[in-house]
Design an enzyme around this catalytic site. Sequence first.
Site, short mmCIF file in Angstrom:
data_model
loop_
_atom_site.label_atom_id
_atom_site.label_comp_id
_atom_site.label_asym_id
_atom_site.label_seq_id
_atom_site.Cartn_x
_atom_site.Cartn_y
_atom_site.Cartn_z
N HIS A 144 0.85 -1.19 0.00
CA HIS A 144 0.00 0.00 0.00
C HIS A 144 0.88 1.24 0.00
O HIS A 144 1.78 1.36 0.83
CB HIS A 144 -0.90 0.03 1.24
CG HIS A 144 -1.71 -1.21 1.41
ND1 HIS A 144 -1.15 -2.38 1.87
CD2 HIS A 144 -3.01 -1.48 1.15
CE1 HIS A 144 -2.10 -3.32 1.90
NE2 HIS A 144 -3.23 -2.80 1.46
N LYS A 171 -1.84 -8.23 -4.12
CA LYS A 171 -2.67 -7.03 -3.96
C LYS A 171 -1.80 -5.78 -3.88
O LYS A 171 -0.80 -5.75 -3.16
CB LYS A 171 -3.50 -7.13 -2.67
CG LYS A 171 -4.31 -5.86 -2.37
CD LYS A 171 -4.83 -5.86 -0.94
CE LYS A 171 -5.47 -4.51 -0.60
NZ LYS A 171 -5.77 -4.37 0.84
#
Length: 251
Positions: A144, A171
């Site tokens: 992230h 992800k």
Amino acid sequence: MTNAVTVKNITFQEGETLICVPLIGKTLDEILGNAHGLVDAGADIIEWRVDHFTQVRDMTQVMAALAEIRGALKALPLLFTFRSKKEGGETEISDEAYFALNREAARSGLVDVIDIELFNDEAQIHALVDDAHAAGVKVIMSNHDFHKTPAQEDIIYRLRRMQDLGADLPKIAVMPQSPQDVLTLLAATLTMKEKYATRPLITMSMGKSGGVSRVTGRLFGSAMTFGTVGQASAPGQIAIAKLREVMDILS
């Protein structure tokens, strides 16, 4: 063509985008109250953000809470996530505690998926992935960036690295500073899907301007998006009812 990944009664696969809703709360009472509200909300999978739990440093309390959450969610698949402070989380713990917490969750029989952040010691990542898989638990490997959107090549490199490290579901979530940044994330997702992916991907551009990436996963190749029932866990998350409606229109 990517291989499908089945978790309980749901399947992550190309051409489909599942909806994950975060479960957030500081106390067990707050968490359980929120959990009961999620059961009929229409989510495909629930993510417990354990970094918001005030007793997260007490393994016994975390496992006790996890058992109650598992009961409250009934048959819903459960993703266990401790988001580190450096990647937007609420609490800082040591690397040793981070891996111990995830390992205990994976071995508990109470969770279906754990989240392991990419930027950690690779030997420890390998060991935790192996332990999770041995327990029948799938692994989301994540990165992230709440400040910027890396270059397309860098996004693809990180997703490929996650694959190499054994992630079932790579992800990445990035923050756009311009409309071009949103296009960069979408282009990276599509290129990864078409050229390199051997398993489903999860990608998103955060914030309000990145909202389009949360509803176009079926087109560009993201197999899961995040919606909300109550408190959001990241900028730009959309209420689940609106999210599903827009996704259905676009499909």
